[in-house]
Design a protein around this motif. Structure first.
Motif, PDB file in Angstrom:
ATOM      1  N   ARG A 244       0.847  -1.214   0.000  1.00 56.68           N
ATOM      2  CA  ARG A 244       0.000   0.000   0.000  1.00 56.68           C
ATOM      3  C   ARG A 244       0.874   1.253   0.000  1.00 56.68           C
ATOM      4  O   ARG A 244       0.565   2.247  -0.651  1.00 56.68           O
ATOM      5  CB  ARG A 244      -0.950  -0.006   1.205  1.00 56.68           C
ATOM      6  N   ALA A 245       1.990   1.182   0.727  1.00 60.54           N
ATOM      7  CA  ALA A 245       2.897   2.343   0.777  1.00 60.54           C
ATOM      8  C   ALA A 245       3.519   2.594  -0.603  1.00 60.54           C
ATOM      9  O   ALA A 245       3.657   3.737  -1.041  1.00 60.54           O
ATOM     10  CB  ALA A 245       3.989   2.110   1.811  1.00 60.54           C
ATOM     11  N   HIS A 246       3.872   1.513  -1.296  1.00 59.77           N
ATOM     12  CA  HIS A 246       4.407   1.674  -2.662  1.00 59.77           C
ATOM     13  C   HIS A 246       3.350   2.307  -3.559  1.00 59.77           C
ATOM     14  O   HIS A 246       3.655   3.166  -4.384  1.00 59.77           O
ATOM     15  CB  HIS A 246       4.820   0.304  -3.235  1.00 59.77           C
ATOM     16  N   GLU A 247       2.116   1.856  -3.387  1.00 61.01           N
ATOM     17  CA  GLU A 247       1.039   2.385  -4.228  1.00 61.01           C
ATOM     18  C   GLU A 247       0.805   3.873  -3.944  1.00 61.01           C
ATOM     19  O   GLU A 247       0.648   4.676  -4.854  1.00 61.01           O
ATOM     20  CB  GLU A 247      -0.239   1.550  -4.014  1.00 61.01           C
ATOM     21  N   ASP A 248       0.808   4.243  -2.663  1.00 58.90           N
ATOM     22  CA  ASP A 248       0.581   5.656  -2.302  1.00 58.90           C
ATOM     23  C   ASP A 248       1.664   6.557  -2.890  1.00 58.90           C
ATOM     24  O   ASP A 248       1.415   7.727  -3.180  1.00 58.90           O
ATOM     25  CB  ASP A 248       0.580   5.824  -0.768  1.00 58.90           C
ATOM     26  N   SER A 249       2.874   6.015  -3.032  1.00 54.68           N
ATOM     27  CA  SER A 249       3.978   6.851  -3.544  1.00 54.68           C
ATOM     28  C   SER A 249       4.263   6.574  -5.012  1.00 54.68           C
ATOM     29  O   SER A 249       5.338   6.910  -5.527  1.00 54.68           O
ATOM     30  CB  SER A 249       5.245   6.596  -2.713  1.00 54.68           C
ATOM     31  N   ALA A 250       3.292   5.960  -5.719  1.00 56.88           N
ATOM     32  CA  ALA A 250       3.550   5.506  -7.095  1.00 56.88           C
ATOM     33  C   ALA A 250       3.945   6.652  -8.040  1.00 56.88           C
ATOM     34  O   ALA A 250       4.854   6.504  -8.846  1.00 56.88           O
ATOM     35  CB  ALA A 250       2.336   4.762  -7.646  1.00 56.88           C
ATOM     36  N   HIS A 251       3.266   7.785  -7.935  1.00 56.16           N
ATOM     37  CA  HIS A 251       3.560   8.838  -8.900  1.00 56.16           C
ATOM     38  C   HIS A 251       4.967   9.388  -8.707  1.00 56.16           C
ATOM     39  O   HIS A 251       5.720   9.578  -9.667  1.00 56.16           O
ATOM     40  CB  HIS A 251       2.514   9.967  -8.854  1.00 56.16           C
ATOM     41  N   ALA A 252       5.337   9.599  -7.447  1.00 54.14           N
ATOM     42  CA  ALA A 252       6.692  10.112  -7.174  1.00 54.14           C
ATOM     43  C   ALA A 252       7.733   9.100  -7.665  1.00 54.14           C
ATOM     44  O   ALA A 252       8.789   9.463  -8.202  1.00 54.14           O
ATOM     45  CB  ALA A 252       6.858  10.367  -5.682  1.00 54.14           C
ATOM     46  N   ARG A 253       7.431   7.830  -7.487  1.00 55.02           N
ATOM     47  CA  ARG A 253       8.334   6.753  -7.912  1.00 55.02           C
ATOM     48  C   ARG A 253       8.483   6.746  -9.439  1.00 55.02           C
ATOM     49  O   ARG A 253       9.562   6.547  -9.986  1.00 55.02           O
ATOM     50  CB  ARG A 253       7.694   5.450  -7.423  1.00 55.02           C
ATOM     51  N   PHE A 254       7.371   6.993 -10.118  1.00 62.37           N
ATOM     52  CA  PHE A 254       7.342   7.022 -11.574  1.00 62.37           C
ATOM     53  C   PHE A 254       8.218   8.173 -12.090  1.00 62.37           C
ATOM     54  O   PHE A 254       9.049   8.001 -12.986  1.00 62.37           O
ATOM     55  CB  PHE A 254       5.881   7.193 -12.015  1.00 62.37           C
ATOM     56  N   VAL A 255       8.034   9.354 -11.470  1.00 59.04           N
ATOM     57  CA  VAL A 255       8.819  10.536 -11.879  1.00 59.04           C
ATOM     58  C   VAL A 255      10.303  10.279 -11.603  1.00 59.04           C
ATOM     59  O   VAL A 255      11.173  10.590 -12.426  1.00 59.04           O
ATOM     60  CB  VAL A 255       8.329  11.797 -11.122  1.00 59.04           C
ATOM     61  N   ALA A 256      10.578   9.673 -10.452  1.00 58.29           N
ATOM     62  CA  ALA A 256      11.976   9.393 -10.090  1.00 58.29           C
ATOM     63  C   ALA A 256      12.623   8.486 -11.126  1.00 58.29           C
ATOM     64  O   ALA A 256      13.753   8.725 -11.577  1.00 58.29           O
ATOM     65  CB  ALA A 256      12.034   8.737  -8.712  1.00 58.29           C
ATOM     66  N   ALA A 257      11.893   7.442 -11.542  1.00 52.92           N
ATOM     67  CA  ALA A 257      12.464   6.486 -12.500  1.00 52.92           C
ATOM     68  C   ALA A 257      12.716   7.147 -13.845  1.00 52.92           C
ATOM     69  O   ALA A 257      13.751   6.932 -14.476  1.00 52.92           O
ATOM     70  CB  ALA A 257      11.535   5.285 -12.655  1.00 52.92           C
ATOM     71  N   LYS A 258      11.776   7.963 -14.297  1.00 52.94           N
ATOM     72  CA  LYS A 258      11.961   8.618 -15.601  1.00 52.94           C
ATOM     73  C   LYS A 258      13.140   9.591 -15.546  1.00 52.94           C
ATOM     74  O   LYS A 258      13.933   9.678 -16.487  1.00 52.94           O
ATOM     75  CB  LYS A 258      10.684   9.368 -16.006  1.00 52.94           C
ATOM     76  N   THR A 259      13.253  10.315 -14.428  1.00 53.99           N
ATOM     77  CA  THR A 259      14.359  11.272 -14.297  1.00 53.99           C
ATOM     78  C   THR A 259      15.690  10.513 -14.272  1.00 53.99           C
ATOM     79  O   THR A 259      16.673  10.932 -14.896  1.00 53.99           O
ATOM     80  CB  THR A 259      14.189  12.116 -13.015  1.00 53.99           C
ATOM     81  N   HIS A 260      15.701   9.388 -13.574  1.00 55.26           N
ATOM     82  CA  HIS A 260      16.921   8.576 -13.515  1.00 55.26           C
ATOM     83  C   HIS A 260      17.313   8.109 -14.923  1.00 55.26           C
ATOM     84  O   HIS A 260      18.474   8.226 -15.324  1.00 55.26           O
ATOM     85  CB  HIS A 260      16.692   7.362 -12.600  1.00 55.26           C
ATOM     86  N   SER A 261      16.331   7.597 -15.682  1.00 58.75           N
ATOM     87  CA  SER A 261      16.643   7.068 -17.021  1.00 58.75           C
ATOM     88  C   SER A 261      17.135   8.177 -17.950  1.00 58.75           C
ATOM     89  O   SER A 261      18.072   7.976 -18.732  1.00 58.75           O
ATOM     90  CB  SER A 261      15.415   6.402 -17.649  1.00 58.75           C
ATOM     91  N   MET A 262      16.516   9.350 -17.844  1.00 58.12           N
ATOM     92  CA  MET A 262      16.917  10.483 -18.688  1.00 58.12           C
ATOM     93  C   MET A 262      18.392  10.831 -18.409  1.00 58.12           C
ATOM     94  O   MET A 262      19.175  11.059 -19.328  1.00 58.12           O
ATOM     95  CB  MET A 262      16.007  11.678 -18.351  1.00 58.12           C
ATOM     96  N   GLY A 263      18.761  10.826 -17.132  1.00 60.30           N
ATOM     97  CA  GLY A 263      20.136  11.142 -16.743  1.00 60.30           C
ATOM     98  C   GLY A 263      21.092  10.012 -17.098  1.00 60.30           C
ATOM     99  O   GLY A 263      22.245  10.253 -17.467  1.00 60.30           O
TER     100      GLY A 263
END
Ligand SMILES: Cc1cc2nc3c(=O)[nH]c(=O)nc-3n(C[C@H](O)[C@H](O)[C@H](O)COP(=O)(O)OP(=O)(O)OC[C@H]3O[C@@H](n4cnc5c(N)ncnc54)[C@H](O)[C@@H]3O)c2cc1C
Length: 720
Positions: A564-583
C-alpha cells in the motif's frame, strides 16, 4: 534485382536535389569517419553495407508493394524470409548474425518479430529456464536449427498480462502417470496475443501455475507441443485461433490458445530453477533472481532498436526539411526551407540529439549485458554471489527503465517526424505512418512501459533506503555504478551549480558554461537524486501510516502495508524512475562521445549540449525542484537554445547521412539520399494506384446516387 522505385530512378538534378546537395557542400566533420565511429569501425560499416545491399537485391525483401498486400499475403511473405535467415544463422558467427538482424529489424519489423518469438522468446526461455540436459534435448530436437520445430511464447492471457503471478492456466502434476496436465480453466485464462501461434508454432513455452498434490507453487514454464510439424494440424486438446488485424506488424500471426487437459511428460517442465521430482517433491531455487537474466536480453535489444529506428525516422524528416520550402522572407527570391525555421529546429533537432544518446546508451547497455552474462556463466558452485546479484539486480532494473524510456522517446520521435511532413506524413507511402503503427507495440510488449518504469522506481527507492540506513550506521551502502549517486543522499541535494548568477541583473551571463558536460552530468544526478529522495520520503510516510497497529510478526499484514505504501507513492516513484533514465542516457552519451576521434568531437559535443539543454527546458520542474539549477540558470539555457540549434542545424543533413542508411532501408521517397523526393513520391503513388478512367464502383453506387429519382418536394423553394 528488385525493381523498387527508390533505387532505379535516375533523374536530372532538380531544385530539391540541389537543395540537398547544398547541405552537403561543406560538412563540418568527415561524414564517413562519423559513420565508422557510430558503427564501431570500418569493418562494421562495410559489413552493414553488405547486408543492406543483400536485402535490397533479394526479391523476398521487396517493400515497394507492401501498402497493397492483404493480411494473408503479408504473413506469407514474412514467413518466406525465415527459410533464408535460418541458413545464415547456421553458417554465420553469432556477432555477424546479430549485426545482420539489427539491419533487418529496421527494414522489416514484422519479420524481426516473427523470428524473434522463436529465437528471442521461445529459445530464450529454454536457455534461461532449462537445465543443461533439457537444453541439449530441445536443441537436438531442432529448437536451434528451426527443424521440425517453430516456437512461441505463451505468457499473456486474455485477463492477465503484467501481473504474471496471477495467470490462471494450470499445470497439475499427475503422480500416477508422471505427467503434467496443462489446462485453461476459464475464458480469461486463454493465452492471448501469442506471436507465431495463429499459424506457425509447433511448440510453445507455456507459463502456468504449478500444482502438486493440490498445492500451488507459483508460475513455472512448460514446453507444450501444439501442432504436428509434418501436417501443420493441431494436436489433441489444443485450440488455437487468430487474433486478427492489428494496429501494425501485420507480418506476425498473433493467436489465442486454449488447452483442454493436455498431457506432457514431467521432463517438459523447465527445471533450471524449480524442480519437481518423480515423487512430487518440489525443490525451490536458492536464488530466484538468477532467472531475471532472461528478461534483460529483450529489453536491451529494444533500447538498441530504439536508436536504429529513430535514425531512420530522422533521415526522412531532416532530408525533407532541407528540401521543402514554405513562405518567403521579405525580399527573398525563393521560399524558406523548413529546416531554417527556428520552430522547425526546435521540433526536430533535439530529437536528433536524443537519437545519438540512444545510440550510445544502446551500445553501452548491450556491452554491460554481455559482460553480465559472461559473469553469470562463469559462476562456480559455492561462490559468493553478492556482487553478481547486485549487478544483476541493477542491470535488470536499469534495462526495464531504459526499455520504457527509449521506446516512449522513439514513439514520440516518429510522430513528431511524421507531423513535420505535413499532409504527406499521413500517406502510407512516406514511411512514417506505418513506422508509427509498427513501433507503438514496443511500449507494451515484453513489459508494459508504465509497469516497468514503476519497477525501476521501486528499485531506486530501495537503493535510497539502503543508502540512508547505511549512513545512520556510519557505513556506506554497496550500490551498483549506475545508482552510486544515491549513496550520497542527502549531501548531494545540497549541491549548487557553480556557474555564477550576476547579482545586479539576476541573470547568468555565461549560459554556455551551464552546458558544460560535467555541469550537466551533475545537474542530471542531483535532479534524479532529488526525485528518488522525494519518492523515498513519500514511501516512508505512507509506510509508517499503514504499519500502525500491524504486529511485527504478522508477515502477511506487513507485506500488504508495504504494497500500500508503494502504491501511495507511485507517482513520485514514476517521476523518479523517468528522471533517472533520462540522466542515465545522458551519462552514457557523454561517455560514448569521450571516445570520439578529435575531428568528430565538435559536432558530437554540440549534440550533448543540445540533449542537456532540451531536457532542462522540457523538464524544468524536476531540475528546479532539485535546487542545483536556479531559475536564472534554466532561463539562460532556454535562451541559449536558439544559438545551439542554429549550429546543430548546419550539421543536420551530414549527421543523418552519417547514419548511412540506403534508400532501400529508409523505405520512403521523402528520405531519398539524392533529394529527388517529389518525383519518387509521385512515381510510387501512381504505380500503386494507377489512374483510372472512372471509379470501379461508379456504376454500382455513384451513378445511382447522382441519377436517383428526385421528388419535387425534396428541393427547397428558392425565395427572392
Ligand atoms: C502485438 C502483440 C504481441 C504480443 N506477443 C506476445 C507473445 O508472443 N507472448 C506473450 O506472452 N505476450 C505477448 N503480448 C502481450 C504483451 O506482452 C502484454 O500485452 C503486455 O505485457 C501488457 O500486458 P496486458 O496487455 O495484460 O496489460 P495490463 O497489464 O492489463 O495493462 C493495462 C494498462 O494498465 C496499466 N497498469 C497495469 N498494472 C499497473 C499498475 N500496477 N499500476 C499502474 N498501472 C498499471 C498499464 O500501464 C496499461 O496501461 C503481445 C502483445 C501485443 C500487443
Amino acid at each position: 534485382m528488385t525493381s523498387t522505385t527508390t533505387t532505379t530512378m535516375i533523374a536530372a538534378p532538380n531544385r530539391e536535389m540541389a537543395a540537398l546537395a547544398e547541405e552537403r557542400a561543406a560538412p563540418a566533420f568527415p561524414v564517413r569517419d562519423m559513420t565508422y565511429f557510430l558503427d564501431g569501425g570500418k569493418d562494421a560499416t562495410e559489413l552493414k553495407e553488405r547486408f543492406m545491399l543483400e536485402l535490397e537485391r533479394d526479391p523476398v525483401w521487396r517493400k515497394d508493394d507492401w501498402p497493397n498486400l492483404t493480411l494473408p499475403e503479408m504473413r506469407e511473405r514474412t514467413m518466406a524470409k525465415a527459410r533464408l535467415i535460418v541458413n545464415f544463422l547456421a553458417n554465420e558467427p553469432v556477432h555477424v548474425f546479430r549485426a545482420r538482424m539489427a539491419v533487418i529489424s529496421t527494414v522489416d519489423p514484422g519479420f524481426w518479430t516473427r523470428l524473434g518469438v522463436h529465437y528471442g522468446l521461445f529459445f530464450g526461455a529454454l536457455q534461461s529456464q532449462a537445465t543443461s540436459n533439457q537444453l541439449t534435448y530441445w536443441v537436438q530436437k531442432g529448437a536451434l536449427a528451426v527443424h521440425n520445430m517453430y516456437g512461441c511464447f505463451l505468457m499473456t492471457e486474455m485477463g492477465h498480462g503484467s501481473n504474471v503471478q496471477a495467470l490462471e492456466t494450470t499445470a497439475t502434476f499427475d503422480e500416477a502417470s508422471d505427467e503434467f496436465v496443462i489446462h485453461t480453466p476459464s475464458l480469461t485464462a486463454t493465452k492471448w496475443w501469442i506471436g507465431g501461434a495463429a499459424h506457425t508454432a509447433t511448440h510453445g513455452t507455456v507459463y502456468a501455475q504449478l500444482i502438486v498434490r493440490g498445492k500451488r507453487h507459483g508460475v513455472k514454464v512448460f514446453v507444450v507441443p501444439l501442432r504436428d510439424p509434418k501436417a501443420g494440424t493441431l494436436l489433441p486438446g489444443i485450440s488455437i485461433g487468430d487474433c486478427g488485424k492489428k494496429f501494425g506488424r501485420d507480418g506476425i500471426d498473433n493467436g489465442w490458445v486454449q488447452f483442454t487437459n493436455v498431457r506432457i511428460p514431467r521432463s517438459y517442465m523447465l527445471m533450471k530453477h524449480t524442480q519437481v521430482k518423480r515423487d512430487g517433491t518440489v525443490i525451490d531455487p536458492p536464488l530466484a533472481q538468477l532467472s531475471y537474466g532472461a528478461l534483460i536480453q529483450g529489453r536491451v535489444a529494444m533500447v538498441v532498436d530504439s536508436g536504429n529506428t529513430a535514425k531512420k525516422a530522422l533521415t526522412i524528416a531532416i532530408r525533407y526539411g532541407a528540401i521543402r520550402r514554405q513562405f518567403a522572407s521579405p525580399g527573398a527570391d525563393q521560399e524558406t526551407k523548413l529546416l531554417d525555421y527556428t520552430i522547425h529546429q526546435h521540433r526536430l533537432l533535439p530529437l536528433l540529439a536524443q537519437t545519438f544518446a540512444m545510440h550510445f546508451a544502446g551500445r553501452e547497455v548491450d556491452a554491460m549485458y554481455t559482460a553480465l552474462m559472461e559473469q553469470l556463466d562463469s559462476v562456480q558452485p559455492g561462490q559468493d554471489m553478492t556482487t553478481v546479484l547486485e549487478t544483476l539486480k541493477e542491470t535488470h532494473a536499469t534495462s526495464a527503465g531504459l526499455k520504457a524510456y527509449c521506446t516512449w522517446t522513439t514513439l514520440n520521435l516518429i510522430e513528431q517526424c511524421r507531423q513535420t511532413l505535413g499532409g504527406h506524413g499521413y500517406s502510407e507511402y512516406t514511411g512514417l505512418a506505418p513506422m508509427l503503427k509498427d513501433w507503438a507495440v514496443q511500449c507494451t510488449w515484453e513489459g508494459d512501459n508504465t509497469v516497468l518504469t514503476l519497477q525501476l522506481g521501486r528499485f531506486l527507492v530501495s537503493c535510497c533506503r539502503e543508502a540512508i540506513t547505511a549512513k545512520t550506521k556510519g557505513t556506506r551502502a554497496k550500490l551498483g555504478a549506475g545508482v552510486a549517486y544515491l549513496a550520497q543522499v542527502p549531501e548531494i541535494l545540497k549541491r549548487v551549480c557553480p556557474v555564477p548568477v550576476d547579482a545586479a541583473s539576476g541573470e547568468v551571463t555565461d549560459a554556455m558554461a551551464v552546458l558544460d558536460p560535467s555541469i550537466l552530468r551533475t545537474a542530471f544526478e542531483v535532479a534524479a537524486a532529488c526525485a528518488v529522495a522525494k519518492a523515498t520520503r513519500e514511501f516512508e510516510t505512507a509506510l509508517s501510516k499503514h504499519m500502525q497497529g500491524v504486529s511485527a510478526t504478522n508477515k502477511k499484514a506487513r507485506a500488504a502495508a508495504t504494497e500500500r505504501a508503494h502504491e501511495d507513492s507511485a507517482h513520485a516513484r514514476f517521476v523518479a524512475a523517468k528522471t533517472h533514465s533520462m540522466g542515465y542516457l545522458f551519462g552514457k552519451f557523454v561517455d560514448g562521445v569521450a571516445k570520439a576521434p578529435a575531428d568528430l568531437a565538435a559536432p558530437l559535443h554540440r549534440l550533448v549540449q543540445l540533449y542537456g539543454a532540451h531536457a532542462i527546458t522540457e523538464h524544468a520542474g524536476v531540475f528546479l525542484t532539485s535546487g542545483y539549477l536556479t531559475a536564472a540558470h534554466v532561463s539562460a539555457v532556454q535562451t541559449a537554445m536558439n544559438a545551439l540549434l542554429r549550429n546543430v542545424r548546419k550539421d543536420a543533413v551530414p549527421l543523418v547521412d552519417a547514419f548511412n542508411l540506403t534508400d532501400f532501408v529508409v523505405g520512403s521517397p521523402f528520405g531519398a539520399k539524392d533529394g529527388n523526393i517529389y518525383e519518387r513520391y509521385f512515381e510510387r503513388v501512381t504505380k500503386l494506384n494507377p489512374p483510372l478512367p472512372k471509379a470501379p464502383y461508379f456504376e454500382s453506387t455513384i451513378k445511382p446516387l447522382l441519377e436517383r429519382g428526385i421528388q419535387d418536394e425534396e428541393y427547397p423553394e428558392l425565395e427572392d
